[in-house]
Write a protein that holds these residues in place. Structure first.
Motif, PDB file in Angstrom:
ATOM      1  N   ILE A 309     -15.882  -8.192  23.428  1.00  0.00           N
ATOM      2  CA  ILE A 309     -14.857  -7.147  23.385  1.00  0.00           C
ATOM      3  C   ILE A 309     -15.211  -6.066  24.393  1.00  0.00           C
ATOM      4  O   ILE A 309     -16.232  -5.386  24.262  1.00  0.00           O
ATOM      5  N   ASP A 310     -14.381  -5.896  25.405  1.00  0.00           N
ATOM      6  CA  ASP A 310     -14.616  -4.894  26.449  1.00  0.00           C
ATOM      7  C   ASP A 310     -14.196  -3.523  25.919  1.00  0.00           C
ATOM      8  O   ASP A 310     -13.012  -3.298  25.628  1.00  0.00           O
ATOM      9  N   PRO A 311     -15.156  -2.569  25.793  1.00  0.00           N
ATOM     10  CA  PRO A 311     -14.815  -1.245  25.239  1.00  0.00           C
ATOM     11  C   PRO A 311     -13.903  -0.421  26.137  1.00  0.00           C
ATOM     12  O   PRO A 311     -13.400   0.622  25.708  1.00  0.00           O
ATOM     13  N   SER A 312     -13.686  -0.874  27.383  1.00  0.00           N
ATOM     14  CA  SER A 312     -12.729  -0.172  28.247  1.00  0.00           C
ATOM     15  C   SER A 312     -11.299  -0.360  27.753  1.00  0.00           C
ATOM     16  O   SER A 312     -10.428   0.469  28.020  1.00  0.00           O
ATOM     17  N   TYR A 313     -11.074  -1.475  27.047  1.00  0.00           N
ATOM     18  CA  TYR A 313      -9.729  -1.804  26.565  1.00  0.00           C
ATOM     19  C   TYR A 313      -9.597  -1.691  25.046  1.00  0.00           C
ATOM     20  O   TYR A 313      -8.508  -1.413  24.539  1.00  0.00           O
ATOM     21  N   TRP A 314     -10.707  -1.927  24.343  1.00  0.00           N
ATOM     22  CA  TRP A 314     -10.628  -2.075  22.892  1.00  0.00           C
ATOM     23  C   TRP A 314     -11.719  -1.271  22.184  1.00  0.00           C
ATOM     24  O   TRP A 314     -12.799  -1.067  22.728  1.00  0.00           O
ATOM     25  N   LYS A 315     -11.402  -0.878  20.968  1.00  0.00           N
ATOM     26  CA  LYS A 315     -12.389  -0.244  20.101  1.00  0.00           C
ATOM     27  C   LYS A 315     -12.491  -1.051  18.814  1.00  0.00           C
ATOM     28  O   LYS A 315     -11.560  -1.749  18.428  1.00  0.00           O
ATOM     29  N   ILE A 316     -13.647  -0.969  18.167  1.00  0.00           N
ATOM     30  CA  ILE A 316     -13.801  -1.632  16.872  1.00  0.00           C
ATOM     31  C   ILE A 316     -13.903  -0.568  15.786  1.00  0.00           C
ATOM     32  O   ILE A 316     -14.355   0.553  16.041  1.00  0.00           O
TER      33      ILE A 316
END
Length: 520
Positions: A309-316
């Motif tokens: 999961i790329d944190p530039s696009y997505w958050k968890i």
């Protein structure tokens, strides 16, 4: 003079006429000869084709021959089987459910699409075929294949060793040639000792899915069948009695909000087929679970999925039921309610009844502390700037307060790429046996990952010990990893699709999960 000239002309005319007649006669003779030769060669051609077809028919591969040799190529031990005494290996492979098709005419020629299905099933790759049925294929003539067959072709042409080579056409309805027969048998022998399948998918920008399968089943499967959806216990008991005359013994079980029945271990797949027919007629849900012990413990099937999961696009973030973490819901329901693009089961939880329970250990969501920490167990915390912390809670919890989100599970698996080497007082029954497992953490590129490995399924995946799980994650470039709740709770959903085979055969209700949402 005129008489002489006329006589000469007359003589020339007679000679010319004779010459013409002779020329025409020769042409006719040649035509007759050509016609006769043409018929001769035509007859020779017909005879050659006829003989070739008869030779081909004499050596055509039948279903019986293919199934028998498939069993041999797979290296399955069936020497104690009744079918072995009757010298009928094809009947054995059908009876055990290594091949689930109902085959009525074993003397018929086997088609390429039948070979495709039977190879994939016998290698224990049916789930992978179902999962990958929408994966791109280079073959252009696959419109007439069923979704399962299409998935089988994806697996067969992407695994190593490949069973069918990538090409423009698959030719599924053609009979298997003798040459292909020998090639496929050799590839199946190789796959039986050294099978790997690696697929990478990119469902959305910033999300990357790695699917891995290795190993094959080496034992003979038995089957346990669950029929769910019977309204009352009395109805379940009546149903139980109705199956006894057919030689099928089942026990009554509580099944979610209703009841159901569970079969004993079935060694004859014909009984499984019979229960499938009954379930369909009665409108019941069916779960078919393989039960087997591998005879070669060095070669065990393992299936895992890793989502990066790329944190530039997505958050968890942790996600619960809209009614809170004390309501137990399936992960698919929690994911749907929270509109996440991916989700994984998270920390441990207690169950008070069918739909109620509570988290075990710390749970903090968007700055709200939902549940208190459990001393001596590992946590993962992170803030809105993607700063994360991994560690074991020991007494003072105040240093975790600046984290907007916290989950607690354990044990901690990797810390800066090194094995954590602490089992945090978990029992050996959780640490040492192979189980389905879930994990979360960060890789060496600063990307979040969700990871699941399936287990408790002798055909599909045997699971992993905590040590094996740690080794797999390290091999994938993971720096920090936290073990999550596993077993029947292990589940990963990506873009609305369940990407693993949950060990109960159906989703388990859980307290909370981890979800993926777009960056604001």
């Amino acid at each position: 003079m005129e008489a002489s000239v006329g006589s000469e002309l007359n003589s020339l005319s007679r000679e010319s006429a004779a010459a013409c007649i002779n020329y025409i006669t020769k042409i006719h003779e040649r035509s007759v000869c050509f016609f006769m030769m043409k018929n001769f060669f035509k007859r020779i051609f017909i005879i050659v084709v006829f003989l070739a077809l008869n030779v081909n028919c004499a050596h055509a591969v039948t279903r019986y021959e293919f199934l028998s040799r498939l069993l041999e190529a797979r290296g399955i031990n069936w020497s104690e089987s009744q079918e072995f005494q009757e010298n009928n290996p094809a009947a054995f492979i059908l009876r055990t459910g290594y091949v689930t098709d109902t085959v009525t005419n074993l003397s018929a020629h086997v088609t390429r699409r039948e070979v495709l299905r039977w190879c994939i099933e016998s290698l224990g790759l049916s789930f992978e075929a179902q999962l990958l049925s929408d994966y791109p294929l280079k073959f252009k003539d696959v419109k007439n294949l069923t979704p399962f067959e299409r998935g089988c072709l994806v697996v067969a042409s992407n695994m190593s060793p490949e069973i069918f080579t990538k090409s423009d056409k698959f030719r599924g309805n053609e009979n298997l040639s003798s040459k292909e027969f020998q090639t496929i048998l050799e590839r199946m022998r190789n796959a039986s000792s050294n099978l790997t399948l690696d697929i990478v998918r990119n469902p959305l920008e910033g999300l990357r899915v790695f699917i891995h399968r290795e190993g094959v089943p080496t034992g003979v499967p038995a089957w346990r069948v669950y029929l769910d959806g019977i309204k009352t216990k009395t109805a379940a008991q009546t149903f139980q009695k109705s199956l006894k005359p057919e030689g099928i013994n089942v026990s009554v079980i509580a099944s979610e909000a209703a009841y159901g029945v569970k079969s004993e271990k079935l060694e004859d797949y014909n009984q499984v087929r019979r229960l499938e027919t009954i379930a369909k007629a009665r409108g019941l849900k069916i779960r078919i679970m393989p039960s087997m012990t591998n005879t070669n413990m060095r070669i065990v099937p393992k299936f895992w999925v890793m989502l990066k999961i790329d944190p530039s696009y997505w958050k968890i973030l942790p996600v619960t039921s809209k009614n809170g973490s004390k309501e137990l819901l399936k992960l698919s329901e929690i994911s749907s309610q929270n509109k996440t693009k991916a989700a994984i089961n998270a920390g441990f939880f207690a169950v008070t009844n069918l739909t109620r329970g509570y988290p075990i250990g710390a749970l903090k969501i968007n700055g709200n502390l939902i549940n208190q920490p459990y001393d001596g167990r590992a946590c993962m915390g992170w803030n809105n700037d993607d700063e994360a912390s991994f560690g074991v809670v020991s007494g003072d919890f105040s240093n975790w307060y600046d984290m907007e989100n916290i989950i607690q599970a354990g044990p901690l698996l990797l810390d800066e790429g090194r094995t954590a080497n602490s089992f945090e007082n978990f029992s050996s029954s959780l640490i040492n046996p192979r189980h389905p497992r879930s994990a979360v953490g960060l890789d060496n590129e600063g990307q979040w990952f969700f990871f699941v490995i399936d287990g408790r399924n002798g055909l599909h995946s045997s699971g992993a010990t905590i040590s094996e799980l740690t080794d797999i994650l390290r091999s994938q470039g993971v720096l920090y990893a936290l073990n999550l709740d596993g077993g029947g709770s292990t589940e990963i959903i990506i873009n609305g699709k369940v990407y693993n085979f949950v060990s109960d055969g159906r989703e388990r209700r859980i307290s909370y999960g981890l979800g993926v949402k777009p960056v604001d």
